[in-house]
Design a protein around this motif. Structure first.
Motif, short mmCIF file in Angstrom:
data_model
loop_
_atom_site.label_atom_id
_atom_site.label_comp_id
_atom_site.label_asym_id
_atom_site.label_seq_id
_atom_site.Cartn_x
_atom_site.Cartn_y
_atom_site.Cartn_z
N VAL A 70 0.84 -1.20 0.00
CA VAL A 70 0.00 0.00 0.00
C VAL A 70 0.88 1.25 0.00
O VAL A 70 0.62 2.22 -0.72
N SER A 71 1.94 1.22 0.80
CA SER A 71 2.84 2.38 0.84
C SER A 71 3.52 2.57 -0.51
O SER A 71 3.75 3.71 -0.94
N ARG A 129 2.32 5.21 8.40
CA ARG A 129 3.46 5.30 9.30
C ARG A 129 4.77 5.14 8.52
O ARG A 129 5.75 5.87 8.76
N LEU A 130 4.79 4.21 7.58
CA LEU A 130 5.99 4.00 6.77
C LEU A 130 6.32 5.24 5.95
O LEU A 130 7.49 5.63 5.85
N LEU A 131 5.31 5.86 5.37
CA LEU A 131 5.54 7.04 4.54
C LEU A 131 5.88 8.26 5.38
O LEU A 131 6.57 9.17 4.90
N THR A 132 5.40 8.29 6.61
CA THR A 132 5.80 9.36 7.53
C THR A 132 7.28 9.23 7.86
O THR A 132 8.01 10.23 7.91
N HIS A 133 7.73 7.99 8.03
CA HIS A 133 9.15 7.73 8.29
C HIS A 133 10.01 8.17 7.11
O HIS A 133 11.15 8.61 7.28
N ARG A 170 9.38 10.71 5.33
CA ARG A 170 9.24 12.16 5.25
C ARG A 170 8.31 12.62 4.14
O ARG A 170 8.36 13.79 3.71
N LEU A 171 7.44 11.74 3.68
CA LEU A 171 6.47 12.12 2.66
C LEU A 171 5.15 12.57 3.28
O LEU A 171 4.42 13.36 2.67
N LEU A 172 4.84 12.07 4.46
CA LEU A 172 3.61 12.42 5.16
C LEU A 172 3.94 12.97 6.54
O LEU A 172 5.02 12.72 7.07
N VAL A 173 2.99 13.72 7.09
CA VAL A 173 3.11 14.18 8.48
C VAL A 173 1.78 13.91 9.18
O VAL A 173 0.71 14.00 8.57
N HIS A 174 1.87 13.53 10.45
CA HIS A 174 0.67 13.32 11.26
C HIS A 174 0.50 14.52 12.18
O HIS A 174 1.40 14.87 12.95
N GLU A 175 -0.65 15.16 12.08
CA GLU A 175 -0.95 16.32 12.93
C GLU A 175 -2.00 15.92 13.94
O GLU A 175 -3.09 15.44 13.56
N LEU A 176 -1.70 16.12 15.21
CA LEU A 176 -2.57 15.69 16.30
C LEU A 176 -3.97 16.29 16.14
O LEU A 176 -4.12 17.50 15.94
#
Length: 231
Positions: free
Chosen positions: A24-25, A64-68, A70-76
């Motif tokens: 998926v990633s 999570r993999l794509l955040t690692h 640096r392509l995605l960011v998680h905003e609380l």
């Protein structure tokens, strides 16, 4: 977003019966690299999970993999977004490109080289230019450099640069005049290809070094104006 989700639904067949977060990633990374999800886009778990036919847990692991990477960011309390790069990110991307791409050309060994992929990318770029498809020309340009890296015959290098090129696409998407950005490099791609076809890897490396330096200056100039230093 409807167009992007339709494209993802077409990708569903790629998952087969062995759907994994890694696969998926891979799909989402490719879609980001192709510009389907611009910087700042919020990625809906329900919509994307439904389009791909995967569970929420699988999709979250892919995020999570794509955040690692640096392509995605998680905003609380807001969700997951395609990352908006800072100017320093753009500079670091080009630093990595120069280190890797020039080393690939330098280490090619004796000609002839397997250049069909490079030639196809040049043809793809010319076709996009004739059709005034400047986004397509940017994609063809990335394809050219991806094929250049592939000449090393290293899966690890290919994997590293897939993420770098996907990040690069995030920067390209911010540019307000893609024709001015991409069109000059179509000729330069052809020159690099011609040097390699002639077996002159030293000239190809020289052309590539100048290319990357000029491209960095142009992208940073535009990016600084459009986004600024305080992203």
């Amino acid at each position: 977003m409807a167009e992007q989700l339709t494209g993802l639904a077409d990708d569903r067949a790629l998952l087969g019966r062995t759907s994994t977060a890694e696969r998926v990633s891979d799909i989402l990374r490719s879609r980001i690299a192709e510009g389907y999800f611009p910087p700042g886009t919020r990625l809906s778990e329900d919509s994307i999970g439904g389009a791909l036919g995967v569970s929420r847990n699988t999709l979250r692991e892919a995020f999570r993999l794509l955040t690692h990477e640096r392509l995605l960011v998680h905003e609380l309390n807001r969700g997951v977004f395609v990352r908006v790069l800072a100017v320093e990110d753009v500079e670091d991307i080009y630093r990595t490109r120069r280190l890797v791409e020039c080393a690939v050309v330098r280490g090619l060994g004796e000609p002839p080289y397997a250049l069909d992929g490079l030639a196809s990318a040049v043809t793809e770029g010319r076709r996009a230019s004739v059709e005034n498809d400047w986004k397509g020309l940017g994609t063809a340009n990335i394809h050219f450099h991806r094929e250049l890296v592939a000449l090393a015959g290293s899966e690890r290098t290919d994997e590293l640069m897939r993420s770098v090129f996907a990040e690069l696409r995030l920067a390209f998407h911010v540019v307000d005049d893609p024709r001015r950005l991409h069109e000059p490099y179509l000729t330069r791609n052809s020159q690099i290809l011609q040097a390699l076809q002639a077996g002159d890897r030293r000239e190809a490396e020289r052309l590539l070094e100048v290319y990357l330096d000029d491209s960095l200056a142009r992208v940073v100039e535009v990016y600084r104006r459009r986004v600024g230093d305080d992203v």
